[in-house]
Design a protein around this motif. Structure first.
Motif, PDB file in Angstrom:
ATOM      1  N   PRO A  63       0.796  -1.234   0.000  1.00  0.00           N
ATOM      2  CA  PRO A  63       0.000   0.000   0.000  1.00  0.00           C
ATOM      3  C   PRO A  63       0.824   1.277   0.000  1.00  0.00           C
ATOM      4  O   PRO A  63       0.247   2.366  -0.083  1.00  0.00           O
ATOM      5  CB  PRO A  63      -0.819  -0.121   1.292  1.00  0.00           C
ATOM      6  N   VAL A  64       2.152   1.178   0.080  1.00  0.00           N
ATOM      7  CA  VAL A  64       3.009   2.362  -0.007  1.00  0.00           C
ATOM      8  C   VAL A  64       3.362   2.650  -1.459  1.00  0.00           C
ATOM      9  O   VAL A  64       3.172   3.768  -1.957  1.00  0.00           O
ATOM     10  CB  VAL A  64       4.286   2.176   0.832  1.00  0.00           C
ATOM     11  N   LEU A  65       3.874   1.651  -2.171  1.00  0.00           N
ATOM     12  CA  LEU A  65       4.270   1.838  -3.569  1.00  0.00           C
ATOM     13  C   LEU A  65       3.105   1.641  -4.537  1.00  0.00           C
ATOM     14  O   LEU A  65       3.187   2.043  -5.698  1.00  0.00           O
ATOM     15  CB  LEU A  65       5.392   0.862  -3.924  1.00  0.00           C
ATOM     16  N   CYS A  66       2.015   1.047  -4.037  1.00  0.00           N
ATOM     17  CA  CYS A  66       0.814   0.887  -4.870  1.00  0.00           C
ATOM     18  C   CYS A  66      -0.418   0.975  -3.986  1.00  0.00           C
ATOM     19  O   CYS A  66      -1.068  -0.035  -3.704  1.00  0.00           O
ATOM     20  CB  CYS A  66       0.858  -0.454  -5.615  1.00  0.00           C
ATOM     21  N   PRO A  67      -0.759   2.185  -3.509  1.00  0.00           N
ATOM     22  CA  PRO A  67      -1.979   2.351  -2.702  1.00  0.00           C
ATOM     23  C   PRO A  67      -3.211   1.928  -3.501  1.00  0.00           C
ATOM     24  O   PRO A  67      -3.222   1.992  -4.737  1.00  0.00           O
ATOM     25  CB  PRO A  67      -1.994   3.848  -2.397  1.00  0.00           C
ATOM     26  N   GLU A  68      -4.256   1.536  -2.796  1.00  0.00           N
ATOM     27  CA  GLU A  68      -5.427   0.990  -3.484  1.00  0.00           C
ATOM     28  C   GLU A  68      -6.211   2.047  -4.258  1.00  0.00           C
ATOM     29  O   GLU A  68      -7.003   1.740  -5.130  1.00  0.00           O
ATOM     30  CB  GLU A  68      -6.346   0.277  -2.497  1.00  0.00           C
ATOM     31  N   GLY A  69      -5.993   3.306  -3.982  1.00  0.00           N
ATOM     32  CA  GLY A  69      -6.683   4.349  -4.756  1.00  0.00           C
ATOM     33  C   GLY A  69      -7.985   4.793  -4.122  1.00  0.00           C
ATOM     34  O   GLY A  69      -8.112   4.799  -2.906  1.00  0.00           O
ATOM     35  N   PRO A  70      -8.974   5.149  -4.948  1.00  0.00           N
ATOM     36  CA  PRO A  70      -9.079   4.912  -6.391  1.00  0.00           C
ATOM     37  C   PRO A  70      -8.143   5.781  -7.231  1.00  0.00           C
ATOM     38  O   PRO A  70      -7.785   6.885  -6.832  1.00  0.00           O
ATOM     39  CB  PRO A  70     -10.541   5.264  -6.691  1.00  0.00           C
ATOM     40  N   TRP A  71      -7.774   5.220  -8.394  1.00  0.00           N
ATOM     41  CA  TRP A  71      -6.889   5.889  -9.341  1.00  0.00           C
ATOM     42  C   TRP A  71      -7.569   6.019 -10.699  1.00  0.00           C
ATOM     43  O   TRP A  71      -8.431   5.208 -11.056  1.00  0.00           O
ATOM     44  CB  TRP A  71      -5.595   5.081  -9.510  1.00  0.00           C
ATOM     45  N   ALA A  72      -7.137   7.007 -11.458  1.00  0.00           N
ATOM     46  CA  ALA A  72      -7.693   7.233 -12.788  1.00  0.00           C
ATOM     47  C   ALA A  72      -7.214   6.171 -13.761  1.00  0.00           C
ATOM     48  O   ALA A  72      -6.029   5.848 -13.819  1.00  0.00           O
ATOM     49  CB  ALA A  72      -7.292   8.616 -13.295  1.00  0.00           C
ATOM     50  N   GLN A  73      -8.154   5.650 -14.544  1.00  0.00           N
ATOM     51  CA  GLN A  73      -7.843   4.676 -15.592  1.00  0.00           C
ATOM     52  C   GLN A  73      -8.445   5.169 -16.913  1.00  0.00           C
ATOM     53  O   GLN A  73      -9.601   5.601 -16.951  1.00  0.00           O
ATOM     54  CB  GLN A  73      -8.450   3.302 -15.269  1.00  0.00           C
ATOM     55  N   LEU A  74      -7.666   5.102 -17.966  1.00  0.00           N
ATOM     56  CA  LEU A  74      -8.172   5.435 -19.301  1.00  0.00           C
ATOM     57  C   LEU A  74      -7.210   4.811 -20.315  1.00  0.00           C
ATOM     58  O   LEU A  74      -6.350   5.486 -20.870  1.00  0.00           O
ATOM     59  CB  LEU A  74      -8.271   6.953 -19.494  1.00  0.00           C
ATOM     60  N   ILE A 100      10.114   1.249 -11.342  1.00  0.00           N
ATOM     61  CA  ILE A 100       8.747   1.088 -10.869  1.00  0.00           C
ATOM     62  C   ILE A 100       7.806   1.647 -11.920  1.00  0.00           C
ATOM     63  O   ILE A 100       8.112   2.658 -12.576  1.00  0.00           O
ATOM     64  CB  ILE A 100       8.514   1.795  -9.513  1.00  0.00           C
ATOM     65  N   GLY A 101       6.674   0.976 -12.115  1.00  0.00           N
ATOM     66  CA  GLY A 101       5.712   1.458 -13.095  1.00  0.00           C
ATOM     67  C   GLY A 101       4.286   1.168 -12.667  1.00  0.00           C
ATOM     68  O   GLY A 101       4.011   0.152 -12.008  1.00  0.00           O
ATOM     69  N   TRP A 102       3.378   2.082 -13.025  1.00  0.00           N
ATOM     70  CA  TRP A 102       1.955   1.946 -12.710  1.00  0.00           C
ATOM     71  C   TRP A 102       1.137   2.011 -13.995  1.00  0.00           C
ATOM     72  O   TRP A 102       1.376   2.860 -14.858  1.00  0.00           O
ATOM     73  CB  TRP A 102       1.490   3.070 -11.793  1.00  0.00           C
ATOM     74  N   GLN A 103       0.137   1.143 -14.105  1.00  0.00           N
ATOM     75  CA  GLN A 103      -0.771   1.202 -15.238  1.00  0.00           C
ATOM     76  C   GLN A 103      -1.761   2.351 -15.090  1.00  0.00           C
ATOM     77  O   GLN A 103      -2.186   2.952 -16.075  1.00  0.00           O
ATOM     78  CB  GLN A 103      -1.521  -0.119 -15.365  1.00  0.00           C
ATOM     79  N   PHE A 104      -2.151   2.668 -13.868  1.00  0.00           N
ATOM     80  CA  PHE A 104      -3.089   3.760 -13.635  1.00  0.00           C
ATOM     81  C   PHE A 104      -2.379   5.117 -13.776  1.00  0.00           C
ATOM     82  O   PHE A 104      -1.165   5.191 -14.006  1.00  0.00           O
ATOM     83  CB  PHE A 104      -3.772   3.628 -12.269  1.00  0.00           C
ATOM     84  N   HIS A 105      -3.148   6.196 -13.631  1.00  0.00           N
ATOM     85  CA  HIS A 105      -2.636   7.553 -13.866  1.00  0.00           C
ATOM     86  C   HIS A 105      -2.618   8.366 -12.571  1.00  0.00           C
ATOM     87  O   HIS A 105      -3.544   9.147 -12.308  1.00  0.00           O
ATOM     88  CB  HIS A 105      -3.503   8.276 -14.890  1.00  0.00           C
ATOM     89  N   PRO A 106      -1.561   8.264 -11.759  1.00  0.00           N
ATOM     90  CA  PRO A 106      -1.494   9.116 -10.567  1.00  0.00           C
ATOM     91  C   PRO A 106      -1.288  10.584 -10.904  1.00  0.00           C
ATOM     92  O   PRO A 106      -1.576  11.465 -10.089  1.00  0.00           O
ATOM     93  CB  PRO A 106      -0.287   8.555  -9.808  1.00  0.00           C
ATOM     94  N   GLU A 107      -0.768  10.852 -12.091  1.00  0.00           N
ATOM     95  CA  GLU A 107      -0.367  12.220 -12.448  1.00  0.00           C
ATOM     96  C   GLU A 107      -1.507  13.085 -12.955  1.00  0.00           C
ATOM     97  O   GLU A 107      -1.405  14.317 -12.972  1.00  0.00           O
ATOM     98  CB  GLU A 107       0.734  12.162 -13.520  1.00  0.00           C
ATOM     99  N   VAL A 108      -2.612  12.488 -13.390  1.00  0.00           N
ATOM    100  CA  VAL A 108      -3.560  13.219 -14.220  1.00  0.00           C
ATOM    101  C   VAL A 108      -4.370  14.234 -13.408  1.00  0.00           C
ATOM    102  O   VAL A 108      -4.880  13.943 -12.328  1.00  0.00           O
ATOM    103  CB  VAL A 108      -4.489  12.246 -14.976  1.00  0.00           C
ATOM    104  N   THR A 109      -4.477  15.446 -13.938  1.00  0.00           N
ATOM    105  CA  THR A 109      -5.307  16.498 -13.362  1.00  0.00           C
ATOM    106  C   THR A 109      -6.721  16.383 -13.910  1.00  0.00           C
ATOM    107  O   THR A 109      -6.974  15.703 -14.919  1.00  0.00           O
ATOM    108  CB  THR A 109      -4.750  17.884 -13.702  1.00  0.00           C
ATOM    109  N   THR A 110      -7.650  17.072 -13.264  1.00  0.00           N
ATOM    110  CA  THR A 110      -9.043  17.020 -13.707  1.00  0.00           C
ATOM    111  C   THR A 110      -9.190  17.555 -15.122  1.00  0.00           C
ATOM    112  O   THR A 110      -9.882  16.958 -15.961  1.00  0.00           O
ATOM    113  CB  THR A 110      -9.929  17.836 -12.751  1.00  0.00           C
ATOM    114  N   ASP A 111      -8.539  18.672 -15.429  1.00  0.00           N
ATOM    115  CA  ASP A 111      -8.656  19.264 -16.767  1.00  0.00           C
ATOM    116  C   ASP A 111      -8.072  18.333 -17.827  1.00  0.00           C
ATOM    117  O   ASP A 111      -8.650  18.175 -18.913  1.00  0.00           O
ATOM    118  CB  ASP A 111      -7.940  20.613 -16.812  1.00  0.00           C
TER     119      ASP A 111
END
Length: 231
Positions: free
Chosen positions: A119-130, A164-175
């Protein structure tokens, strides 16, 4: 410290992750993934970050660019320069280290929770997916997170440097997410999803997204041993 960020020339959307790297004192050096230099041409890199892309790493049309970026990843890790990767970036990372990626039957869309063993390097989120592609981890990688769709986070140190790599988008802003939804309208509707609902989810998660991304970036920097000062 120079942090080299690989992105499409027309979509340098580093969002909250790049924001946090700058807050931590990093100097961002942008690299066009369609015109990548070799590793020996990078200027004293402390980190290589692979951002997302409208491309697909499995698409033969981009095979030359994928090969160049994969070579950069391997050379970076052999030189003990750590690599961080997001969405297309983690698909590229997986391929560079002996895994693969492919087109899924349906896209993964919206803010989703992930199953995690870290849960430190991959917290459960929720995270953005697209995204519409899935990666298969290389045999040397440890999978830290998954969803019904596929792997969501891997780490790897098989070449000497940490990745380290994530499939989800931790970086994405709302806009940015709203713009991506607009650009993907046909794909989203074909999957039976409502673009307006996806944007609503982005707005509902806006207040926590920046903090969650900052915490995840800090955790990744610690894991990768990138010695940036505290923000």
């Amino acid at each position: 410290m120079r942090l080299h960020v690989v992105a499409d020339a027309t979509d340098r959307e580093g969002g909250y992750v790049v924001e946090r790297l700058v807050q931590r004192g990093g100097e961002i050096v942008w690299l066009d993934r369609d015109a990548l230099p070799g590793f020996n041409d990078l200027d004293d890199p402390a980190l290589v970050l692979l951002l997302g892309s409208h491309k697909a790493a499995h698409d033969p049309r981009w095979s030359d660019a994928v090969a160049r970026e994969s070579a950069l990843v391997r050379a970076s890790l052999r030189a003990e320069v750590p690599v961080m990767a997001i969405c297309y970036g983690v698909q590229l990372l997986a391929r560079a280290l002996g895994g693969t990626s492919y087109r899924a039957d349906d896209p993964e869309l919206g803010w989703k929770r992930v199953d995690t063993v870290d849960p430190v390097l991959c917290p459960e989120g929720p995270w953005a997916q697209l995204h519409s592609d899935v990666f298969v981890p290389p045999p040397t990688s440890r999978v830290l997170g998954t969803s019904w769709y596929g792997p969501q986070c891997i780490v790897d140190d098989s070449l000497g440097g940490r990745a380290i790599g994530w499939q989800f988008h931790p970086e994405v802003t709302t806009d940015t997410f709203a713009r991506w939804v607009e650009e993907s309208d046909d794909t989203i509707r074909a999957a039976g999803a409502d673009p307006r609902e996806l944007v609503r989810q982005a707005m509902a998660n806006a207040s926590r997204s920046r903090n969650a991304a900052a915490e995840l970036t800090d955790a990744a920097l610690a894991y990768l041993a990138v010695d940036l000062p505290p923000a």
